[in-house]
Design an enzyme around this catalytic site. Structure first.
Site, PDB file in Angstrom:
ATOM      1  N   CYS A 109     -72.575  71.486 -42.466  1.00 51.64           N
ATOM      2  CA  CYS A 109     -73.193  72.974 -43.075  1.00 51.64           C
ATOM      3  C   CYS A 109     -72.010  74.048 -42.164  1.00 51.64           C
ATOM      4  O   CYS A 109     -70.890  74.571 -42.522  1.00 51.64           O
ATOM      5  CB  CYS A 109     -73.893  73.175 -43.098  1.00 51.64           C
ATOM      6  SG  CYS A 109     -74.943  73.645 -41.544  1.00 51.64           S
ATOM      7  N   HIS A 145     -79.213  76.219 -41.303  1.00 51.95           N
ATOM      8  CA  HIS A 145     -78.450  75.955 -42.061  1.00 51.95           C
ATOM      9  C   HIS A 145     -77.367  77.476 -42.306  1.00 51.95           C
ATOM     10  O   HIS A 145     -77.789  78.058 -42.220  1.00 51.95           O
ATOM     11  CB  HIS A 145     -79.214  75.760 -43.460  1.00 51.95           C
ATOM     12  CG  HIS A 145     -78.110  75.235 -44.595  1.00 51.95           C
ATOM     13  ND1 HIS A 145     -76.847  74.294 -44.586  1.00 51.95           N
ATOM     14  CD2 HIS A 145     -78.065  75.470 -45.705  1.00 51.95           C
ATOM     15  CE1 HIS A 145     -76.671  74.082 -45.020  1.00 51.95           C
ATOM     16  NE2 HIS A 145     -76.998  74.315 -46.273  1.00 51.95           N
ATOM     17  N   GLU A 156     -71.197  76.159 -50.095  1.00 54.49           N
ATOM     18  CA  GLU A 156     -72.110  75.149 -48.852  1.00 54.49           C
ATOM     19  C   GLU A 156     -72.412  73.710 -48.866  1.00 54.49           C
ATOM     20  O   GLU A 156     -71.375  72.576 -49.969  1.00 54.49           O
ATOM     21  CB  GLU A 156     -73.674  75.176 -48.983  1.00 54.49           C
ATOM     22  CG  GLU A 156     -74.108  74.522 -50.428  1.00 54.49           C
ATOM     23  CD  GLU A 156     -75.837  75.199 -50.109  1.00 54.49           C
ATOM     24  OE1 GLU A 156     -75.745  75.270 -49.274  1.00 54.49           O
ATOM     25  OE2 GLU A 156     -76.326  74.666 -51.508  1.00 54.49           O
TER      26      GLU A 156
END
Length: 375
Positions: free
Chosen positions: A283, A337, A349
């Site tokens: 990520c 995240h 993402e």
């Protein structure tokens, strides 16, 4: 999400970990933070499972959990820190506790992994609450097992109870994966005892965990630099509400280039630690690459990206902002995240292993906040 660069000549796997980060003044922007995550939302704060508590021998004494201690800074050097330098850190105003640990990059199943060698009796007081209170976790580490972060354990398929080969400066050492429990220090992927660290050939006492709750983080940063010198790397662990200077938000024309680069990787697989266009990203690796391709440097790991600009409210999100989640049940306060906001309630993402880079509606479960990147 490796955050460190090894130094020295081969074999480099037991060389000390030293951060590749911008100055702390560039890591944190002004402002403060304001609710399905494919990475998994936080569960109740139960202790992480361990492999086999009935198999513990209790041949190594581990002190009980005494009190929760914060971590404001993590510092690491290439060599053992002199005792006088450690004492000087302890003497800095506002510093309440300093813990000496061993830090190195080693191979875990042939992948470079940032590892700390710790005294379980002492380090547990600095660990996230679900792990800190578990006697079984720290007894297992004391008896020679390895604790992997939840991210590394799940994304790389290194299951609790399984065996892994850890390769250090003294060759291969087989270790049992005792638990998946995130340390709370960005970029640290595993914990072992200091005895196991010595067996792996890791440097001794080359890093410090600094607890100084309530201090001015910027003054403390300057004091640490003065005491330890420029060859020691300093990592901000605590959240800071504001930076000493503001800077300017990345302009919309540049943001559009960032988004175009990120969109060029749609369909590319998620890869733990991935930073390679067309091959795989995690990520934070995806977003660091997209910004860098547009001429903007942001930090590598998610926690540091959380501290890379101005915190803005959910309702004030703009195209190009970074959205963050706290979704690790082993460390409920840990930023775990990040995604890129595209506008109109959509985001881009790299979600997790098994999913490709994609566009999806913004999720609110586990939402931590939004950051507008500044230069």
């Amino acid at each position: 999400m490796a955050a460190f660069t090894a130094f020295g000549s081969a074999p480099a796997w037991a060389d000390p970990v030293v951060e590749d980060r911008p100055p702390v003044s560039e890591q944190v922007g002004p402002g403060s933070p304001s609710g399905s995550d494919p990475r998994g939302g936080p569960d109740a704060a139960a202790s992480p499972e361990v492999a086999d508590p009935d198999g513990l021998r209790h041949t190594s004494y581990v002190a009980p959990f005494r009190e929760a201690r914060s971590i404001e800074y993590f510092v690491v050097a290439q060599e053992t820190l002199p005792a006088e330098a450690v004492d000087a850190v302890r003497g800095i105003g506002g510093v309440e506790h300093v813990l000496t640990v061993d830090a190195a990059r080693v191979l875990v199943e042939e992948q470079a992994t940032s590892v700390l060698g710790v005294d379980p009796s002492a380090f547990r007081n600095h660990a996230p609450e679900p792990s800190a209170e578990s006697d079984d976790i720290w007894q297992g580490v004391a008896e020679g097992r390895i604790a992997l972060s939840k991210d590394v354990g799940t994304e790389r398929g290194l299951e609790v109870g399984g065996d892994v080969t850890v390769t250090g400066g003294r060759g291969d050492v087989p270790l049992e994966v005792w638990t998946h429990a995130t340390s709370g220090i960005a970029g640290i992927d595993a914990l072992v005892s200091r005895e196991t660290a010595a067996e792996l050939g890791m440097p001794e006492g080359n890093a410090l965990v600094v607890s100084a709750p309530g201090t001015d983080l910027w003054e403390l940063y300057d004091d640490l630099g003065e005491v330890l010198g420029e060859d020691v790397s300093v990592q901000l662990v605590a959240d800071a509400p504001e930076a000493p200077g503001d800077g300017d938000a990345v302009p919309p024309t540049v943001i559009e280039r960032v988004i175009a680069h990120a969109e060029s990787q749609l369909g590319v697989p998620y890869v733990w630690g991935g930073t390679t266009p067309g091959v795989g990203f995690d990520c934070s690796g995806l977003l660091q690459w997209a910004f860098r391709e547009a001429g903007v440097d942001i930090p590598r790991v998610t926690h540091d990206q959380w501290n890379a600009g101005e915190r803005v409210g959910f309702e004030d999100m703009e195209r190009g902002d970074l959205i963050f989640w706290r979704s690790d049940p082993t460390a409920p306060d840990y930023i775990s995240h990040v995604a890129l906001y595209l506008g109109d309630g959509m985001m881009l993402e790299a979600p997790r292993t098994g999913l490709d880079v994609r566009v999806t509606p913004v999720r609110t479960a586990g939402y931590a906040g939004t950051v507008r990147v500044h230069t």
